[in-house]
Scaffold this motif. Sequence first.
Motif, PDB file in Angstrom:
ATOM      1  N   GLU A  35      25.620  54.490   0.908  1.00 50.86           N
ATOM      2  CA  GLU A  35      26.615  55.531   0.646  1.00 50.86           C
ATOM      3  C   GLU A  35      25.975  56.656  -0.156  1.00 50.86           C
ATOM      4  OE1 GLU A  35      31.035  56.027  -1.433  1.00 50.86           O
ATOM      5  OE2 GLU A  35      30.050  54.067  -1.342  1.00 50.86           O
ATOM      6  N   GLY A  36      26.239  57.878   0.256  1.00 51.23           N
ATOM      7  CA  GLY A  36      25.675  59.039  -0.425  1.00 51.23           C
ATOM      8  C   GLY A  36      24.292  59.409   0.048  1.00 51.23           C
ATOM      9  N   GLU A  37      23.845  58.815   1.155  1.00 43.14           N
ATOM     10  CA  GLU A  37      22.522  59.102   1.693  1.00 43.14           C
ATOM     11  C   GLU A  37      22.631  59.596   3.136  1.00 43.14           C
ATOM     12  OE1 GLU A  37      20.152  55.566  -0.787  1.00 43.14           O
ATOM     13  OE2 GLU A  37      20.429  55.392   1.391  1.00 43.14           O
ATOM     14  N   ARG A  38      21.646  60.359   3.568  1.00 45.00           N
ATOM     15  CA  ARG A  38      21.550  60.805   4.961  1.00 45.00           C
ATOM     16  C   ARG A  38      20.082  60.996   5.290  1.00 45.00           C
ATOM     17  NH1 ARG A  38      20.337  66.195   4.996  1.00 45.00           N
ATOM     18  NH2 ARG A  38      20.826  67.409   3.106  1.00 45.00           N
ATOM     19  N   TRP A  39      19.783  60.979   6.593  1.00 41.08           N
ATOM     20  CA  TRP A  39      18.394  61.168   6.999  1.00 41.08           C
ATOM     21  C   TRP A  39      17.958  62.602   6.703  1.00 41.08           C
ATOM     22  CZ3 TRP A  39      16.562  56.729   7.101  1.00 41.08           C
ATOM     23  CH2 TRP A  39      17.136  55.661   7.779  1.00 41.08           C
ATOM     24  N   ALA A  40      16.689  62.766   6.329  1.00 40.04           N
ATOM     25  CA  ALA A  40      16.160  64.082   5.971  1.00 40.04           C
ATOM     26  C   ALA A  40      15.907  64.918   7.216  1.00 40.04           C
ATOM     27  CB  ALA A  40      14.872  63.924   5.175  1.00 40.04           C
ATOM     28  N   THR A  41      16.214  66.201   7.118  1.00 40.51           N
ATOM     29  CA  THR A  41      15.898  67.156   8.184  1.00 40.51           C
ATOM     30  C   THR A  41      14.611  67.883   7.822  1.00 40.51           C
ATOM     31  OG1 THR A  41      17.134  68.947   7.138  1.00 40.51           O
ATOM     32  CG2 THR A  41      18.366  67.474   8.607  1.00 40.51           C
ATOM     33  N   GLU A  42      14.132  68.685   8.760  1.00 40.71           N
ATOM     34  CA  GLU A  42      12.912  69.463   8.493  1.00 40.71           C
ATOM     35  C   GLU A  42      13.123  70.422   7.336  1.00 40.71           C
ATOM     36  OE1 GLU A  42       9.715  72.286  10.898  1.00 40.71           O
ATOM     37  OE2 GLU A  42      11.417  71.372  11.948  1.00 40.71           O
ATOM     38  N   GLU A  43      14.324  71.003   7.253  1.00 42.87           N
ATOM     39  CA  GLU A  43      14.633  71.917   6.143  1.00 42.87           C
ATOM     40  C   GLU A  43      14.612  71.163   4.819  1.00 42.87           C
ATOM     41  OE1 GLU A  43      18.183  74.960   4.641  1.00 42.87           O
ATOM     42  OE2 GLU A  43      18.356  73.898   6.566  1.00 42.87           O
ATOM     43  N   ASP A  44      15.162  69.936   4.815  1.00 37.27           N
ATOM     44  CA  ASP A  44      15.148  69.125   3.593  1.00 37.27           C
ATOM     45  C   ASP A  44      13.718  68.862   3.142  1.00 37.27           C
ATOM     46  OD1 ASP A  44      17.940  68.878   3.592  1.00 37.27           O
ATOM     47  OD2 ASP A  44      17.866  67.116   4.908  1.00 37.27           O
ATOM     48  N   MET A  45      12.839  68.574   4.100  1.00 39.10           N
ATOM     49  CA  MET A  45      11.449  68.266   3.769  1.00 39.10           C
ATOM     50  C   MET A  45      10.750  69.450   3.113  1.00 39.10           C
ATOM     51  SD  MET A  45      10.999  65.126   4.720  1.00 39.10           S
ATOM     52  CE  MET A  45       9.227  65.063   4.563  1.00 39.10           C
ATOM     53  N   ASN A  46      11.175  70.661   3.472  1.00 41.94           N
ATOM     54  CA  ASN A  46      10.515  71.858   2.965  1.00 41.94           C
ATOM     55  C   ASN A  46      11.147  72.404   1.681  1.00 41.94           C
ATOM     56  OD1 ASN A  46       8.662  71.925   5.107  1.00 41.94           O
ATOM     57  ND2 ASN A  46      10.121  73.023   6.417  1.00 41.94           N
ATOM     58  N   SER A 188      -1.096  42.386  -4.910  1.00 43.88           N
ATOM     59  CA  SER A 188      -0.839  43.831  -4.918  1.00 43.88           C
ATOM     60  C   SER A 188      -0.291  44.340  -3.585  1.00 43.88           C
ATOM     61  CB  SER A 188      -2.098  44.607  -5.342  1.00 43.88           C
ATOM     62  OG  SER A 188      -3.242  44.121  -4.704  1.00 43.88           O
ATOM     63  N   PRO A 189      -0.842  43.929  -2.402  1.00 45.42           N
ATOM     64  CA  PRO A 189      -0.178  44.365  -1.166  1.00 45.42           C
ATOM     65  C   PRO A 189       1.199  43.741  -0.997  1.00 45.42           C
ATOM     66  CG  PRO A 189      -1.997  42.879  -0.659  1.00 45.42           C
ATOM     67  CD  PRO A 189      -2.102  43.223  -2.105  1.00 45.42           C
ATOM     68  N   MET A 190       1.383  42.537  -1.519  1.00 47.34           N
ATOM     69  CA  MET A 190       2.684  41.877  -1.386  1.00 47.34           C
ATOM     70  C   MET A 190       3.761  42.626  -2.165  1.00 47.34           C
ATOM     71  SD  MET A 190       3.687  37.887  -2.063  1.00 47.34           S
ATOM     72  CE  MET A 190       5.358  37.307  -1.795  1.00 47.34           C
ATOM     73  N   VAL A 191       3.390  43.173  -3.333  1.00 46.59           N
ATOM     74  CA  VAL A 191       4.398  43.878  -4.126  1.00 46.59           C
ATOM     75  C   VAL A 191       4.853  45.148  -3.418  1.00 46.59           C
ATOM     76  CG1 VAL A 191       2.809  45.286  -5.540  1.00 46.59           C
ATOM     77  CG2 VAL A 191       5.014  44.607  -6.470  1.00 46.59           C
ATOM     78  N   ALA A 192       3.948  45.853  -2.748  1.00 50.45           N
ATOM     79  CA  ALA A 192       4.332  47.074  -2.034  1.00 50.45           C
ATOM     80  C   ALA A 192       5.108  46.760  -0.759  1.00 50.45           C
ATOM     81  CB  ALA A 192       3.088  47.902  -1.709  1.00 50.45           C
ATOM     82  N   GLU A 193       4.844  45.602  -0.159  1.00 53.20           N
ATOM     83  CA  GLU A 193       5.560  45.215   1.058  1.00 53.20           C
ATOM     84  C   GLU A 193       7.052  44.993   0.815  1.00 53.20           C
ATOM     85  OE1 GLU A 193       3.563  41.775   2.433  1.00 53.20           O
ATOM     86  OE2 GLU A 193       1.905  42.868   3.371  1.00 53.20           O
ATOM     87  N   GLN A 194       7.432  44.818  -0.433  1.00 54.36           N
ATOM     88  CA  GLN A 194       8.839  44.545  -0.722  1.00 54.36           C
ATOM     89  C   GLN A 194       9.713  45.774  -0.511  1.00 54.36           C
ATOM     90  OE1 GLN A 194       9.332  41.235  -1.100  1.00 54.36           O
ATOM     91  NE2 GLN A 194       7.087  41.328  -0.884  1.00 54.36           N
ATOM     92  N   TYR A 195       9.100  46.958  -0.450  1.00 53.47           N
ATOM     93  CA  TYR A 195       9.875  48.170  -0.164  1.00 53.47           C
ATOM     94  C   TYR A 195       9.770  48.465   1.324  1.00 53.47           C
ATOM     95  CZ  TYR A 195      11.849  52.839  -0.502  1.00 53.47           C
ATOM     96  OH  TYR A 195      12.656  53.939  -0.344  1.00 53.47           O
ATOM     97  N   GLY A 196      10.860  48.241   2.074  1.00 49.84           N
ATOM     98  CA  GLY A 196      10.808  48.298   3.531  1.00 49.84           C
ATOM     99  C   GLY A 196      11.417  49.536   4.152  1.00 49.84           C
ATOM    100  N   ARG A 197      11.667  50.607   3.385  1.00 49.23           N
ATOM    101  CA  ARG A 197      12.264  51.820   3.947  1.00 49.23           C
ATOM    102  C   ARG A 197      11.149  52.830   4.224  1.00 49.23           C
ATOM    103  NH1 ARG A 197      17.730  53.188   0.631  1.00 49.23           N
ATOM    104  NH2 ARG A 197      18.185  54.213   2.620  1.00 49.23           N
ATOM    105  N   TYR A 198      11.059  53.263   5.482  1.00 51.67           N
ATOM    106  CA  TYR A 198       9.955  54.116   5.903  1.00 51.67           C
ATOM    107  C   TYR A 198      10.358  55.573   6.088  1.00 51.67           C
ATOM    108  CZ  TYR A 198       7.122  49.964   6.615  1.00 51.67           C
ATOM    109  OH  TYR A 198       6.415  48.810   6.407  1.00 51.67           O
ATOM    110  N   ARG A 199      11.522  55.813   6.648  1.00 49.66           N
ATOM    111  CA  ARG A 199      11.918  57.196   6.921  1.00 49.66           C
ATOM    112  C   ARG A 199      12.385  57.896   5.648  1.00 49.66           C
ATOM    113  NH1 ARG A 199      16.035  57.660  11.846  1.00 49.66           N
ATOM    114  NH2 ARG A 199      15.811  59.837  11.219  1.00 49.66           N
ATOM    115  N   PRO A 200      11.977  59.144   5.428  1.00 51.85           N
ATOM    116  CA  PRO A 200      12.485  59.900   4.266  1.00 51.85           C
ATOM    117  C   PRO A 200      13.970  60.185   4.429  1.00 51.85           C
ATOM    118  CG  PRO A 200      11.185  61.326   5.690  1.00 51.85           C
ATOM    119  CD  PRO A 200      11.026  59.937   6.233  1.00 51.85           C
ATOM    120  N   PHE A 201      14.712  60.078   3.342  1.00 49.06           N
ATOM    121  CA  PHE A 201      16.141  60.337   3.398  1.00 49.06           C
ATOM    122  C   PHE A 201      16.569  61.134   2.171  1.00 49.06           C
ATOM    123  CE2 PHE A 201      15.487  56.234   1.365  1.00 49.06           C
ATOM    124  CZ  PHE A 201      16.305  56.283   0.241  1.00 49.06           C
TER     125      PHE A 201
END
Length: 573
Positions: A35-46, A188-201
Amino acid sequence: MSFSSDKLATEEVSSLYKEKIEDLHPEHPDDYLREGERWATEEDMNTLRRVGDKLPSAAVFIVLTELAERFTYYGISGPFQNYIQNGYKVPNSNPGAINGGQHMATGLGNFFQFWCYLTPILGAIIADQWLGKYKTILIFSLIYIVGDLVLTLTSIPASIRSGGALPGIIIAMITIGMGTGGIKSNVSPMVAEQYGRYRPFVRKLKNGKEVLVDRELTVQSIFNWFYWSINVGGLSAIATTELEANVDFWPAYLLPTLMFVLCIIVFWLGRNKYVITKPNGSIVVKAYRTIATAIKNKRRAKKENQLIVDENGKKLPWIDYAKPSYDISGSVVQWDDKFVDELRVAIRSCKIFLCYPIFWLCYGQMTNNMVSQSGQMNTGPVPNDIMQNIDPLCIIVLIPFFDWVVYPGFRRCGLELRPVTRITIGFLMMALSMAYAAILQHFIYAKGPYFKHAGDEGYGFNDISAAIQVPAYVIMAIAEIFASVTGLEYAYKRAPESMKSIVMSIFLLTNAGGSILAFAFNPISSNPHLVENFAIVSGLMGAFTVLFVVCFRHYDRVDEEETREKTVFEKAQ
């Protein structure tokens, strides 16, 4: 050295990101929105300000596990220099047990560090081939405990007096080093693997403003806090060196042994929360066969005048000759074109680690020669080997400051401290730290009453306060934040998914390289040669900083282009 062009490197990572977005990793859930999130657009990225996401709860368990493991590691290694160098219960002398002298103490210390950072290769292979990261960490933790117990039992007074301390510490070093290898390459790689969100939002804050939540910054923050936990654990040396000085060595080693039991319990409690990746075969063996095939096919193509060019008329990279689609020999192989692309990116990424052994050569001075240096000065009521804890204390204070103030401040000003820039700053700061130690050593030798014999057996300390050593540790702490934390982050971020453990272990292997180099300095790692020792390692670090900039300055541009390419494909998905 020869390096791929910026354009070629960008094309490599672009093709990989296409595949990654088209085939999301099964060990991670698909991206989602709250809730309160949406996928990022090109304008958002800039236009929007980039921020990192919150630390996943599963990652917190792993961070706490690393804290406890490092508490054990630094707790037992903190007293090593005195334990080996000095005699047991010698009046008017620093604490000790073996009476092996500074050469033996520094040599065994370098061996221990070398061994601890060589074994991660084995840990990575076992995790990738058979057990996976979670089970590998648990099993190697049991090996680690055996080494802790051997060290504790052979440090009791009866064992020291009967000559059991030296063989005991050697056995313990080998066993603990094995345990460390299985843990370090995977945690160390295992700790970073716990974050599974790839797309910017985009997330809307409570004040109504929107920010861009970026995975890259989240991973950077995870490794900052991971490294923070390492240094919190490193403060154990304060307790163990005090116990060593005021009680005895056996309670100094018993405390971290008990802490390691807690380490395993904490790690086990988080078992139902972890994202656990399954073993997918030994990448080392597969990579070796791929590289051998590429070399063989390239030589054959050259001999038969069948070199392959792309649509632009450019010769293909040598590694591409291992691709089944380009294999002129027609042999059947156990990999596909995608694996060869991933291996090319991994090899290219590992090139940036080539200058790190000199960094670790300098860092290793903190646990041996700088301990001996503080023993040549007036430390007041505290033991000389407690001074090395200034470094983790500074890191504990500075990492949150960098994560919350320094890096966001640069981003607000439109400046992004990319990995190569941060590593360069870290290398430069390390060179300055060693230069300061060399100048300080000169002043120690110039002071009486013992001059260049200060700290040797039968001699006391010179008339100079050990407080003057503090700036060397502060500068070294800043160097670690810029270079060491960034190296961990870079090793994880650049490694293809199937190769994260092995690339991380290669980064750790650079520490072993620093320990090998340190053996060459043993002849000047004692009085009256310590000025030359610190000056030479400072000069080497300065020279390799320049070499690093010359060879890798363009990597930041490639890194920025890679981020743009990734965003385009994620947006298309």
